[in-house]
Scaffold this motif. Sequence first.
Motif, PDB file in Angstrom:
ATOM      1  N   GLY A 180    -103.876  -4.578 -74.815  1.00  0.00           N
ATOM      2  CA  GLY A 180    -105.072  -3.841 -75.498  1.00  0.00           C
ATOM      3  C   GLY A 180    -105.481  -2.903 -74.331  1.00  0.00           C
ATOM      4  O   GLY A 180    -104.490  -2.290 -73.548  1.00  0.00           O
ATOM      5  N   ASN A 181    -106.793  -2.905 -73.827  1.00  0.00           N
ATOM      6  CA  ASN A 181    -107.192  -2.013 -72.684  1.00  0.00           C
ATOM      7  C   ASN A 181    -107.439  -2.844 -71.418  1.00  0.00           C
ATOM      8  O   ASN A 181    -107.938  -2.144 -70.513  1.00  0.00           O
ATOM      9  CB  ASN A 181    -108.760  -1.750 -73.096  1.00  0.00           C
ATOM     10  N   ASP A 182    -107.117  -4.054 -71.451  1.00  0.00           N
ATOM     11  CA  ASP A 182    -107.135  -4.964 -70.167  1.00  0.00           C
ATOM     12  C   ASP A 182    -106.026  -5.073 -69.449  1.00  0.00           C
ATOM     13  O   ASP A 182    -104.952  -5.250 -70.180  1.00  0.00           O
ATOM     14  CB  ASP A 182    -107.636  -6.307 -70.838  1.00  0.00           C
ATOM     15  N   PHE A 183    -106.124  -4.731 -68.071  1.00  0.00           N
ATOM     16  CA  PHE A 183    -104.887  -5.113 -67.318  1.00  0.00           C
ATOM     17  C   PHE A 183    -104.762  -6.580 -67.034  1.00  0.00           C
ATOM     18  O   PHE A 183    -105.501  -7.265 -66.751  1.00  0.00           O
ATOM     19  CB  PHE A 183    -105.081  -4.426 -66.021  1.00  0.00           C
ATOM     20  N   ARG A 184    -103.602  -6.908 -67.045  1.00  0.00           N
ATOM     21  CA  ARG A 184    -103.083  -8.237 -66.902  1.00  0.00           C
ATOM     22  C   ARG A 184    -102.356  -8.519 -65.482  1.00  0.00           C
ATOM     23  O   ARG A 184    -102.641  -9.200 -64.436  1.00  0.00           O
ATOM     24  CB  ARG A 184    -102.034  -8.778 -67.878  1.00  0.00           C
ATOM     25  N   PHE A 185    -101.405  -7.512 -65.248  1.00  0.00           N
ATOM     26  CA  PHE A 185    -100.539  -7.403 -63.971  1.00  0.00           C
ATOM     27  C   PHE A 185    -100.386  -5.976 -63.591  1.00  0.00           C
ATOM     28  O   PHE A 185     -99.994  -4.887 -64.350  1.00  0.00           O
ATOM     29  CB  PHE A 185     -99.282  -8.188 -63.839  1.00  0.00           C
ATOM     30  N   LEU A 186    -100.360  -5.732 -62.224  1.00  0.00           N
ATOM     31  CA  LEU A 186     -99.946  -4.419 -61.542  1.00  0.00           C
ATOM     32  C   LEU A 186     -98.643  -4.990 -60.734  1.00  0.00           C
ATOM     33  O   LEU A 186     -98.626  -5.915 -60.178  1.00  0.00           O
ATOM     34  CB  LEU A 186    -100.978  -3.972 -60.671  1.00  0.00           C
ATOM     35  N   ILE A 187     -97.495  -4.358 -60.906  1.00  0.00           N
ATOM     36  CA  ILE A 187     -96.324  -4.805 -60.399  1.00  0.00           C
ATOM     37  C   ILE A 187     -95.791  -3.600 -59.453  1.00  0.00           C
ATOM     38  O   ILE A 187     -95.642  -2.519 -59.853  1.00  0.00           O
ATOM     39  CB  ILE A 187     -95.504  -5.142 -61.131  1.00  0.00           C
ATOM     40  N   THR A 230    -108.835  -0.408 -60.785  1.00  0.00           N
ATOM     41  CA  THR A 230    -108.411  -0.946 -62.049  1.00  0.00           C
ATOM     42  C   THR A 230    -109.093  -2.181 -62.188  1.00  0.00           C
ATOM     43  O   THR A 230    -109.659  -2.794 -61.247  1.00  0.00           O
ATOM     44  CB  THR A 230    -106.987  -0.886 -62.438  1.00  0.00           C
ATOM     45  N   ASP A 231    -109.298  -2.872 -63.569  1.00  0.00           N
ATOM     46  CA  ASP A 231    -109.802  -3.962 -63.700  1.00  0.00           C
ATOM     47  C   ASP A 231    -108.748  -5.247 -63.715  1.00  0.00           C
ATOM     48  O   ASP A 231    -109.113  -6.363 -64.199  1.00  0.00           O
ATOM     49  CB  ASP A 231    -110.686  -4.132 -65.237  1.00  0.00           C
ATOM     50  N   ALA A 232    -107.772  -4.737 -63.116  1.00  0.00           N
ATOM     51  CA  ALA A 232    -106.801  -5.793 -62.767  1.00  0.00           C
ATOM     52  C   ALA A 232    -107.052  -6.966 -62.004  1.00  0.00           C
ATOM     53  O   ALA A 232    -107.738  -6.761 -60.813  1.00  0.00           O
ATOM     54  CB  ALA A 232    -105.134  -5.339 -62.589  1.00  0.00           C
ATOM     55  N   GLU A 233    -106.853  -8.200 -62.434  1.00  0.00           N
ATOM     56  CA  GLU A 233    -107.253  -9.279 -61.487  1.00  0.00           C
ATOM     57  C   GLU A 233    -106.069  -9.984 -60.972  1.00  0.00           C
ATOM     58  O   GLU A 233    -106.087 -11.025 -59.833  1.00  0.00           O
ATOM     59  CB  GLU A 233    -107.887 -10.397 -62.428  1.00  0.00           C
ATOM     60  N   PHE A 234    -104.637  -9.438 -61.340  1.00  0.00           N
ATOM     61  CA  PHE A 234    -103.558 -10.069 -60.843  1.00  0.00           C
ATOM     62  C   PHE A 234    -102.524  -9.002 -60.389  1.00  0.00           C
ATOM     63  O   PHE A 234    -102.555  -8.086 -61.032  1.00  0.00           O
ATOM     64  CB  PHE A 234    -102.797 -11.301 -61.725  1.00  0.00           C
ATOM     65  N   ALA A 235    -101.891  -9.329 -59.349  1.00  0.00           N
ATOM     66  CA  ALA A 235    -100.756  -8.258 -58.634  1.00  0.00           C
ATOM     67  C   ALA A 235     -99.593  -9.129 -58.559  1.00  0.00           C
ATOM     68  O   ALA A 235     -99.553 -10.201 -58.074  1.00  0.00           O
ATOM     69  CB  ALA A 235    -101.393  -7.444 -57.877  1.00  0.00           C
ATOM     70  N   ILE A 236     -98.282  -8.447 -58.710  1.00  0.00           N
ATOM     71  CA  ILE A 236     -97.109  -9.129 -58.198  1.00  0.00           C
ATOM     72  C   ILE A 236     -96.279  -8.182 -57.240  1.00  0.00           C
ATOM     73  O   ILE A 236     -96.275  -6.939 -57.493  1.00  0.00           O
ATOM     74  CB  ILE A 236     -96.099  -9.314 -59.517  1.00  0.00           C
ATOM     75  N   ASN A 240     -99.362 -17.548 -72.903  1.00  0.00           N
ATOM     76  CA  ASN A 240    -100.289 -18.585 -72.497  1.00  0.00           C
ATOM     77  C   ASN A 240    -101.395 -18.203 -71.583  1.00  0.00           C
ATOM     78  O   ASN A 240    -101.880 -18.709 -70.723  1.00  0.00           O
ATOM     79  CB  ASN A 240     -99.412 -19.721 -71.861  1.00  0.00           C
ATOM     80  N   PHE A 241    -101.417 -16.778 -71.609  1.00  0.00           N
ATOM     81  CA  PHE A 241    -102.056 -16.176 -70.356  1.00  0.00           C
ATOM     82  C   PHE A 241    -103.900 -16.290 -70.571  1.00  0.00           C
ATOM     83  O   PHE A 241    -104.173 -16.105 -71.623  1.00  0.00           O
ATOM     84  CB  PHE A 241    -102.123 -14.501 -70.410  1.00  0.00           C
ATOM     85  N   ASP A 242    -104.125 -16.824 -69.480  1.00  0.00           N
ATOM     86  CA  ASP A 242    -105.659 -17.297 -69.351  1.00  0.00           C
ATOM     87  C   ASP A 242    -105.988 -16.874 -68.030  1.00  0.00           C
ATOM     88  O   ASP A 242    -105.971 -17.913 -67.217  1.00  0.00           O
ATOM     89  CB  ASP A 242    -106.059 -18.488 -69.715  1.00  0.00           C
ATOM     90  N   ALA A 243    -106.890 -15.630 -67.864  1.00  0.00           N
ATOM     91  CA  ALA A 243    -107.087 -15.387 -66.502  1.00  0.00           C
ATOM     92  C   ALA A 243    -107.946 -16.345 -65.665  1.00  0.00           C
ATOM     93  O   ALA A 243    -107.826 -16.786 -64.687  1.00  0.00           O
ATOM     94  CB  ALA A 243    -108.182 -14.306 -66.647  1.00  0.00           C
ATOM     95  N   GLY A 244    -109.025 -17.150 -66.472  1.00  0.00           N
ATOM     96  CA  GLY A 244    -109.809 -18.209 -65.692  1.00  0.00           C
ATOM     97  C   GLY A 244    -109.007 -19.442 -65.374  1.00  0.00           C
ATOM     98  O   GLY A 244    -109.298 -19.740 -64.175  1.00  0.00           O
TER      99      GLY A 244
END
Length: 363
Positions: free
Chosen positions: A76-83, A107-113, A160-164
């Motif tokens: 959606g509008n949420d970032f999951r990963f920046l790579i 960005t609002d990304a919480e995770f990066a690779i 299975n993605f769950d940021a918490g």
Amino acid sequence: MSIEEIEEKVKKLAAKVKDLKGEIATEEATKNAFISPFIRDILGYDIFDPREVIPEYVADVGKKKGEKVDYAIKSGNDFRFLIECKAVGSPLSLDHADQLVRYFTVTDAEFAILTNGEVYQFYTQLDKVNRMDERPFMVLDLADIDARLFPSLENCTKSNFDAGTITAVAEEMKYVSEVKRVISSIFKAPSDEWVKLLAGQVSDRKMTARNLEFFHKIVSTASTQYLNDEASRRLRSAQAINETEAPVASSAPTPPTEIEPAASEIETTEDEIQGFMIIRAISCALVEPKRVALRDAKSYCAILFDDNNRKPIVRLYFNSSKYRIGLFGSDKSETIEEIENVTDIYRFQDRIKERVEALAEGT
């Protein structure tokens, strides 16, 4: 996606990288051959759907205009990963990934690779909010696969993605890794402070330069001998263990109790720690990770709710070549199940969740 599917796909990609990396010379070729399949097959995102995977993502950062990060993965509008990608074989360093660090901030990304197609470094923001950590919390190396990472990798998949949950597990993984690194450096090159601390436990000598040099040699020798002795002891112990039959499950309700022997008789193995982390990861969907505790005993390793020995979640019987786990039902009776390896614990995740939920509700 199950843990078994992830393991299969990781090993398949690793074989492909091993076979082809000698033929790959550019970053673009690395992305096409290795990184895109990783995003599609292991993380589970549609690389051809621009709503999920955006290649060459552009976001102006301050005075920096038109800079790109190789991939942005969204839901959606949420970032999951920046790579950020490098050519296979290239060293990975945040010094050469400026875009990734800057984009993480805006960005609002919480995770990066950060990856070169063979090594995948996973980052988050444990140290400061909206500031990418300097060290990864997880490193997947396809040339040297660590099966203990599969549960954490499963949490990163689309299904299975769950940021918490990822953040909670990431914090534990990060500090375990950091402590291991410190321990390794102590064994390889003990600092003056460490030498003084140990020397003070065995000698009243004043730590002059001469005595300090003497005890440096003592600590180095003792460390090497300890590691060798421990490896030999484990080998002898493994050879001495006789096959034992699994205990028969009890049908009568029996309140679980634990009599703890002397600490010197208890050894918590790496597999027991991995089993604990898997059970904690499963439980994170229902309760805070800190409510799942490990308490080792001589005959089994107990995974407890709120560190209460009357509230066992699972017992790990890993003291023989045949691994078994004890699962608890609503009547508090224990059922023993055989497993082939530690990751087989995931086969019982529904029963583990039921047990955790019951304990959380006080039943």
